[in-house]
Motif scaffolding. Structure first.
Motif, PDB file in Angstrom:
ATOM      1  N   HIS A   1       0.804  -1.225   0.000  1.00  0.00           N
ATOM      2  CA  HIS A   1       0.000   0.000   0.000  1.00  0.00           C
ATOM      3  C   HIS A   1       0.839   1.278   0.000  1.00  0.00           C
TER       4      HIS A   1
ATOM      5  N   SER B   1      -4.153   0.951  -0.388  1.00  0.00           N
ATOM      6  CA  SER B   1      -4.423  -0.179  -1.269  1.00  0.00           C
ATOM      7  C   SER B   1      -3.151  -0.532  -2.026  1.00  0.00           C
TER       8      SER B   1
ATOM      9  N   THR C   1      -3.832   3.105  -7.721  1.00  0.00           N
ATOM     10  CA  THR C   1      -3.842   1.913  -6.874  1.00  0.00           C
ATOM     11  C   THR C   1      -5.029   1.041  -7.244  1.00  0.00           C
TER      12      THR C   1
END
Length: 402
Positions: free
Chosen positions: A349, A369, A386
């Protein structure tokens, strides 16, 4: 040559892959893409807004039609209630799309077929339905759902995309072939690669370099598509190569980084970076892990991340390691090198900013994410996407100071 692929119904298929070049005039550009033949497997790449990421790319064409008939006595009582057609809408923020599922008995199991006309999906078999404690699931599609007040309520687990369907007897749309257009560029040449092409080709002068999932890096003549040479890395290639001078650098799935000559494909050196492992196709519950980071060559150094989360800086001349940095998860996207910094994202992430000379972390930013896109620089800001598809933005603008 042909390469084996496996459908979502776990049936082996054979599918040749072709790389096609189209030349346009004013301005002249070279476009390359890969296409699977229609039989026995249809292969699609769909790029329509958010809903692209929710569907499997491979599905068989020879599965018998799902009967929309009365419930079958062979099925458990809970599954019998699902049989038939369900139609509704999939929603994501301001976007919506009509979606339908038809459930019917096939080989003693309840098979699901999907309609999503916005993405040109018409009756695609997407897997068998299984019971679970809270309702039902289609494992191959990562779709969980239940029946509530005679409505089918569910969501795609990886994307948190909600759907709400109701029973219907209406006719579903069928696929239409668009009419031919004189404005469509004609194919200048085509080349059949030994395996599937998952990453961008790279053009260097009149040479086009591209890797395939069969483990081959090949150089083609950009004017006629003739192959100049082929190098067998003996491991699938899912990342984009990099060209610098007469050298081509590329990473194989087994974690080996190669340097070969652009002119002849002769091996100069190879370095074992580690981090090799099994891949999974889009739609798999294993995490949609189907890409690799490409190397970046700058000032005599190579910067690249691997499947074990290690980011490397190596000497481009001999492949010797200069420094390495450990992220919390896989690094599957190409890095951005600018000034005295190198930026990259990870499945943990985070976007990382490192000192190019030492590999020391300067800052990191939590996107919430997995990061699977290469960052780009725009007006002194880093732009990166993402996999976040709901509840939080998936595109970030980050200052170069973090």
């Amino acid at each position: 040559m042909q390469c084996g692929v496996k459908s979502h119904l776990n049936e082996e298929r054979e599918c040749p892959f072709i790389i096609t070049a189209v030349i346009r005039i004013a301005p002249p550009k070279l476009f390359l893409s890969w296409h699977g033949v229609k039989h026995p497997v249809r292969t699609r790449f769909l790029a329509v807004s958010f809903f692209t990421a929710t569907l499997p790319l491979l599905y068989p064409q020879d599965t018998p039609a799902v009967p929309a008939t009365s419930p079958s006595p062979e099925l458990p009582a809970a599954l019998k209630n699902l049989e038939g057609l369900w139609v509704g809408t999939a929603l994501h923020q301001s976007e919506s799309a009509e979606i339908a599922y038809e459930f019917g008995l096939y080989k003693g199991k309840l098979l699901a077929k999907e309609w999503l006309p916005k993405l040109h999906v018409f009756g695609a078999p997407v897997g068998y339905v299984a019971e679970k404690a809270t309702g039902f699931t289609i494992p191959g599609l990562d779709l969980d759902f239940s029946i509530e007040d005679d409505h089918l309520i569910g969501e795609f687990g990886l994307t948190e995309l909600p759907i709400r369907l109701e029973r219907s007897n209406r006719a579903l749309p069928t696929e239409t072939v668009p009419p031919a257009s004189e404005s469509i560029p004609k194919i200048a040449w085509s080349y059949q690669a030994p395996g599937g092409i998952w990453a961008n080709p790279v053009a260097a002068g009149s040479t086009v370099v591209v890797g395939d999932s069969g483990g081959h890096l090949q150089a083609l003549d950009g004017t006629n598509g003739q192959r100049r040479w082929l190098f067998d890395a003996q491991s699938p290639l899912h990342g984009e190569p990099a060209v610098a001078g007469d050298a081509v650098y590329f990473l194989a799935d087994n974690g080996r980084l190669f340097k070969v000559t652009l002119s002849s494909g002769k091996l100069i050196w190879k370095a074992d970076l580690g981090g090799g492992g099994k891949r999974s196709l889009p739609g798999s519950p294993d995490g949609w892990d189907y890409s690799s980071a490409g190397p970046v060559v700058a000032d005599g150094k190579i910067y690249i991340g691997g499947g074990d989360g290690t980011f490397h800086a190596l000497d481009a001349e001999n492949g010797k390691e200069i420094w390495k940095f450990k992220a919390g998860d896989k690094v599957r996207a190409t890095a951005l090198v600018t000034g005295n910094r190198v930026f990259f994202g990870s499945f943990d992430h985070y976007i990382y900013g490192l000192d190019r000379e030492t590999g020391k972390q300067v800052w990191r930013f939590d996107t919430g994410s997995a990061v699977n896109t290469a960052p780009v620089l725009a007006e002194h800001k880093i732009v990166v996407g993402t996999r976040r598809m709901a509840a939080r933005p998936g595109l970030f603008f980050i200052g170069c100071l973090g």
